[in-house]
Scaffold this motif. Structure first.
Motif, PDB file in Angstrom:
ATOM      1  N   ASP A 364       0.597  -1.300   0.088  1.00  0.00           N
ATOM      2  CA  ASP A 364      -0.054   0.152  -0.189  1.00  0.00           C
ATOM      3  C   ASP A 364       0.850   1.272  -0.105  1.00  0.00           C
ATOM      4  N   PHE A 365       2.145   1.104  -0.262  1.00  0.00           N
ATOM      5  CA  PHE A 365       3.060   2.205  -0.141  1.00  0.00           C
ATOM      6  C   PHE A 365       3.913   2.391  -1.582  1.00  0.00           C
ATOM      7  N   LEU A 366       4.384   3.442  -1.798  1.00  0.00           N
ATOM      8  CA  LEU A 366       5.251   3.707  -2.809  1.00  0.00           C
ATOM      9  C   LEU A 366       6.661   4.012  -2.357  1.00  0.00           C
ATOM     10  N   GLU A 367       7.619   3.545  -2.793  1.00  0.00           N
ATOM     11  CA  GLU A 367       9.067   3.987  -2.404  1.00  0.00           C
ATOM     12  C   GLU A 367       9.572   4.846  -3.500  1.00  0.00           C
ATOM     13  N   LEU A 368       9.754   6.108  -3.165  1.00  0.00           N
ATOM     14  CA  LEU A 368      10.253   7.147  -4.288  1.00  0.00           C
ATOM     15  C   LEU A 368      11.551   7.079  -4.114  1.00  0.00           C
ATOM     16  N   GLN A 369      12.423   6.923  -5.163  1.00  0.00           N
ATOM     17  CA  GLN A 369      13.861   6.661  -5.072  1.00  0.00           C
ATOM     18  C   GLN A 369      14.465   7.461  -6.070  1.00  0.00           C
ATOM     19  N   VAL A 370      15.797   8.026  -5.561  1.00  0.00           N
ATOM     20  CA  VAL A 370      16.785   8.602  -6.425  1.00  0.00           C
ATOM     21  C   VAL A 370      17.908   8.198  -6.316  1.00  0.00           C
ATOM     22  N   TRP A 371      18.328   7.811  -7.736  1.00  0.00           N
ATOM     23  CA  TRP A 371      19.647   6.939  -8.057  1.00  0.00           C
ATOM     24  C   TRP A 371      20.660   7.892  -8.824  1.00  0.00           C
ATOM     25  N   ASP A 372      21.772   7.602  -8.245  1.00  0.00           N
ATOM     26  CA  ASP A 372      22.959   8.369  -9.061  1.00  0.00           C
ATOM     27  C   ASP A 372      24.125   7.286  -9.263  1.00  0.00           C
ATOM     28  N   THR A 373      24.893   7.926 -10.279  1.00  0.00           N
ATOM     29  CA  THR A 373      26.064   7.033 -10.555  1.00  0.00           C
ATOM     30  C   THR A 373      27.605   7.515 -10.251  1.00  0.00           C
ATOM     31  N   GLY A 374      27.526   8.391  -8.913  1.00  0.00           N
ATOM     32  CA  GLY A 374      28.445   8.829  -8.229  1.00  0.00           C
ATOM     33  C   GLY A 374      29.292   8.065  -7.450  1.00  0.00           C
ATOM     34  N   PRO A 375      30.408   8.557  -6.768  1.00  0.00           N
ATOM     35  CA  PRO A 375      31.355   7.515  -6.255  1.00  0.00           C
ATOM     36  C   PRO A 375      30.774   6.748  -5.045  1.00  0.00           C
ATOM     37  N   GLY A 376      29.614   6.985  -4.759  1.00  0.00           N
ATOM     38  CA  GLY A 376      29.011   6.151  -3.337  1.00  0.00           C
ATOM     39  C   GLY A 376      29.558   6.891  -2.193  1.00  0.00           C
ATOM     40  N   ILE A 377      28.925   5.995  -0.990  1.00  0.00           N
ATOM     41  CA  ILE A 377      29.231   6.443   0.293  1.00  0.00           C
ATOM     42  C   ILE A 377      29.798   5.237   1.277  1.00  0.00           C
ATOM     43  N   PRO A 378      30.883   5.328   1.698  1.00  0.00           N
ATOM     44  CA  PRO A 378      31.451   4.292   2.609  1.00  0.00           C
ATOM     45  C   PRO A 378      30.245   3.801   3.738  1.00  0.00           C
ATOM     46  N   GLU A 379      30.161   2.410   4.028  1.00  0.00           N
ATOM     47  CA  GLU A 379      29.433   1.849   4.811  1.00  0.00           C
ATOM     48  C   GLU A 379      29.196   2.313   5.887  1.00  0.00           C
ATOM     49  N   ASP A 380      30.535   2.759   6.524  1.00  0.00           N
ATOM     50  CA  ASP A 380      30.438   3.121   7.943  1.00  0.00           C
ATOM     51  C   ASP A 380      30.380   4.512   7.992  1.00  0.00           C
ATOM     52  N   LYS A 381      29.875   5.293   7.150  1.00  0.00           N
ATOM     53  CA  LYS A 381      29.577   6.549   6.990  1.00  0.00           C
ATOM     54  C   LYS A 381      27.839   6.955   6.731  1.00  0.00           C
ATOM     55  N   LEU A 382      27.086   5.917   6.390  1.00  0.00           N
ATOM     56  CA  LEU A 382      25.915   5.929   6.037  1.00  0.00           C
ATOM     57  C   LEU A 382      25.139   6.667   7.219  1.00  0.00           C
ATOM     58  N   ASP A 384      26.180   8.654   9.529  1.00  0.00           N
ATOM     59  CA  ASP A 384      26.934  10.115   9.809  1.00  0.00           C
ATOM     60  C   ASP A 384      26.172  11.046   9.067  1.00  0.00           C
ATOM     61  N   ILE A 385      25.704  10.720   7.876  1.00  0.00           N
ATOM     62  CA  ILE A 385      25.524  11.653   6.977  1.00  0.00           C
ATOM     63  C   ILE A 385      23.882  12.691   7.400  1.00  0.00           C
ATOM     64  N   PHE A 386      23.418  11.950   8.113  1.00  0.00           N
ATOM     65  CA  PHE A 386      22.103  12.548   8.748  1.00  0.00           C
ATOM     66  C   PHE A 386      22.305  13.282   9.974  1.00  0.00           C
ATOM     67  N   ARG A 387      23.781  13.532  10.319  1.00  0.00           N
ATOM     68  CA  ARG A 387      23.850  14.363  11.547  1.00  0.00           C
ATOM     69  C   ARG A 387      24.024  15.784  10.922  1.00  0.00           C
ATOM     70  N   VAL A 403      26.594  22.964   3.609  1.00  0.00           N
ATOM     71  CA  VAL A 403      26.574  23.077   4.703  1.00  0.00           C
ATOM     72  C   VAL A 403      26.764  21.961   5.750  1.00  0.00           C
ATOM     73  N   GLY A 404      25.878  20.774   5.258  1.00  0.00           N
ATOM     74  CA  GLY A 404      25.677  19.597   5.935  1.00  0.00           C
ATOM     75  C   GLY A 404      24.621  19.654   6.667  1.00  0.00           C
ATOM     76  N   LEU A 405      23.709  20.525   6.491  1.00  0.00           N
ATOM     77  CA  LEU A 405      22.310  20.202   7.145  1.00  0.00           C
ATOM     78  C   LEU A 405      21.128  19.759   6.543  1.00  0.00           C
ATOM     79  N   GLY A 406      21.292  19.452   5.079  1.00  0.00           N
ATOM     80  CA  GLY A 406      20.258  19.114   4.356  1.00  0.00           C
ATOM     81  C   GLY A 406      19.809  17.719   4.685  1.00  0.00           C
ATOM     82  N   LEU A 407      20.444  16.852   4.730  1.00  0.00           N
ATOM     83  CA  LEU A 407      20.126  15.339   5.366  1.00  0.00           C
ATOM     84  C   LEU A 407      19.229  15.469   6.628  1.00  0.00           C
TER      85      LEU A 407
END
Length: 593
Positions: A364-382, A384-387, A403-407
């Protein structure tokens, strides 16, 4: 042997009675006699029925003269008063006042009420029992008058059990109050002991409390300061942004162009930081309330495509949008903020390749996804990016650094909307951000599909700008003159009318700040100018106010809004759009006339 005269007289009387009863003759007597017998039997049955009801009634019933004893009473009343039969009761009672009422002094008051109202219902009193005790009863009494004297007819209900229950409840309440009083005393004593114990440890706890309160107050002060200062901070920033945009459109020496571009990037960074700090503050204070509605997903995706297609072309990155015909239930403005952040990050960290905006159905849900072909994010940093103020530095990052506030804002918005977000990444291959939104089955209003309109020539169009900040007026005037507009500036509606409209100037568009002097709003100023002009001049509100109350007011007045700091591209697009709509309306009116 009777005399003849006596016999004749007797016979005459008999004939008279027979005539009166309709039995004048032998044949009459024979025809009416069965009916008379049937009537008498019917009356006898009726009398017996009422007698049975009277004798077997659950409640007591009696009839009495005002100044004499009881005329009649039923067994139920005798039982209530402790007698074996009604006759015994009637023999003992001299009068209603003497022998039936437990308190004879009550009779005058009862009689006064009866004579006043003619009846009493639910009158509670006490009757005298045979053993001299009292019984609680409820009376329904009627006062009647016959040929001899006034009569009292009464129905009596024994309310002894009800009185006992009331007395018991009263006693229980008194006992409960005593218990509460006693328990309260115990609690007071325990509280006093607890206070003594707390006082013994107060030094350490007070120190901890002061430290905690200081930290909380500092956090609240930060939020309040950001909220209160945002408007004042954005005003000069908006003026500077407009002036820099004016310089960017002028032909300057190459070294000056470089300096202007550096100033532009610095202002853009300051603008983003202030906007993000303001959003974080408002989200933390819960000043943002979602407005959940049913919207078509295709409309939302087309808006994002129109907005980000120029970015993709500028960065030489392919943008692919895979939409859906389903509707979703969300706050479109807040969800757009989430998806804009995902797309902005995708383009920022993708120097080449593609960015995909798509969907996957999850029940009953839709998952809205944004994919890119950039360099990616290390697993141990996934995580941290929301802080706050956390960023992943990449050598492939393009454009201005954030400035690191978006996420951090995205995470707060998603939590408020109850739309779970997720991220997955494979270093060297790319990243996927997603948000899960519920599918809606509610009907939606048809919406105009967004499209990229060609930039309109603004030469010669008179535009009225209303703002209480002189710096903003100077900046707006410089930018609009750069676009060859005829610019009229004023600090309020009165000045605009006096300086321009009263002298024959007919503005084709009004750009008004929301918060003007003396508590006047831009909405009121637009309405005042329109009333003086005598026609609905197209108008837009330019403001740093992002409150739900302001948005509701703008929707009610159907006024488009640009938030400060104003981006010149959006300002020109809005002006072109409003002027285009105005020209179409004027054309249709001309055709009709």
């Amino acid at each position: 042997m009777k005399k003849r005269s006596e016999a004749e007289h007797s016979s005459s009387d008999k004939l008279t009675i027979e005539r009166l009863m309709g039995l004048g003759g032998q044949s009459a007597r024979k025809s009416h006699y069965p009916e008379l017998v049937a009537k008498l039997e019917e009356l006898e049955e009726e009398r017996n029925r009422y007698k049975s009801i009277f004798e077997h009634a659950q409640h007591g019933i009696f009839q009495a003269r005002l100044d004499s004893g009881l005329i009649a009473a039923n067994p139920a009343l005798a039982k209530i008063c402790g007698y074996t039969d009604p006759q015994q009761l009637c023999n003992r009672v001299d009068s209603f006042a003497n022998g039936l009422l437990f308190d004879p002094d009550e009779y005058p008051l009862l009689l006064q009420k009866l004579k006043l109202y003619g009846k009493l219902f639910g009158y509670e009193t006490r009757l005298l029992r045979q053993d001299g005790s009292a019984v609680d009863v409820s009376l329904n009494v009627l006062l009647k008058t016959d040929d001899q004297d006034s009569l009292i007819e009464a129905f009596v209900a024994d309310i002894t059990e009800r009185k006992k229950a009331q007395n018991k409840l009263k006693k229980l309440n008194e006992e409960l109050e005593q218990r509460i009083e006693g328990r309260t005393g115990e609690l007071v004593s325990l509280n006093q002991k607890l206070v003594c114990e707390i006082n013994e440890r107060s030094l350490i706890e007070q120190a901890l409390k002061v430290a905690r309160d200081t930290a909380e107050q500092a956090n609240k002060s930060k939020d309040k300061y950001l909220a209160a200062a945002s408007h004042d901070l954005l005003q000069p920033l908006n003026a500077a942004r407009l002036l820099v945009s004016t310089l960017q459109e002028r032909e300057l020496a190459e070294e000056n162009n470089h300096l202007v571009e550096r100033i532009h990037m610095a202002l853009e960074g300051a603008e983003e930081l202030l906007s993000d700090l303001l959003d974080i503050s408002r989200l933390d204070q819960k000043a943002v309330q979602p407005d959940l509605t049913s919207i078509p997903l295709d409309y939302l995706f087309r808006m994002l495509q129109v907005e980000f297609q120029p970015v993709a072309e500028q960065r030489s990155v392919s943008l692919r949008v895979l939409s859906s015909s389903l509707n979703i239930r969300t706050d479109m403005r807040l969800l757009m903020r989430v998806l804009r952040n995902f797309l902005s990050n995708a383009f920022r960290y993708t120097p080449a390749g593609r960015v995909v905006l798509g969907t996957r159905r999850r029940g009953d849900f839709l998952e809205l996804q944004v994919w890119d072909t950039g360099p990616g994010i290390p697993e141990d940093k996934l995580e941290d990016i929301f802080r706050e103020f956390q960023q992943i530095d990449h050598q492939y990052q393009t454009g201005r650094k954030g400035v690191g506030l978006g996420l951090a804002i995205v995470e707060r918005i998603a939590g408020m909307l109850e739309h779970p977000i997720s991220v997955s990444s494979e270093p060297g291959k790319g990243t996927m951000f997603s948000v899960l939104v519920p599918i809606s089955t509610d009907p939606v209003q048809p919406m105009l599909q967004p499209q990229r309109l060609p930039q309109q020539d603004l030469s010669g169009h008179p535009i009225l700008v209303i703002d209480n900040e002189p710096d903003i007026l100077v900046s707006m005037q410089a930018l609009l003159k750069q676009w060859d507009c005829e610019v009229c500036v004023a600090t309020d509606a009165d000045e605009a009318i006096e300086s321009y409209l009263s002298k024959g100037v007919k503005p084709q568009l009004i750009l008004a700040d929301f918060h003007l002097n003396n508590g006047i709003t831009g909405v009121e100023a637009v309405d005042q100018v329109r009333q003086y002009a005598g026609y609905d001049i197209p108008a837009a509100i330019i403001t740093a106010d992002r409150s739900p109350e302001g948005r509701k007011l703008f929707r009610e007045w159907q006024l488009p809004v640009l938030n400060k700091p104003v981006k010149p591209g959006k300002l020109r697009a809005l002006i072109s759009h409003l002027l285009h709509l105005s020209e179409k309306a004027d054309g249709s009116r001309t055709d009709e006339s």
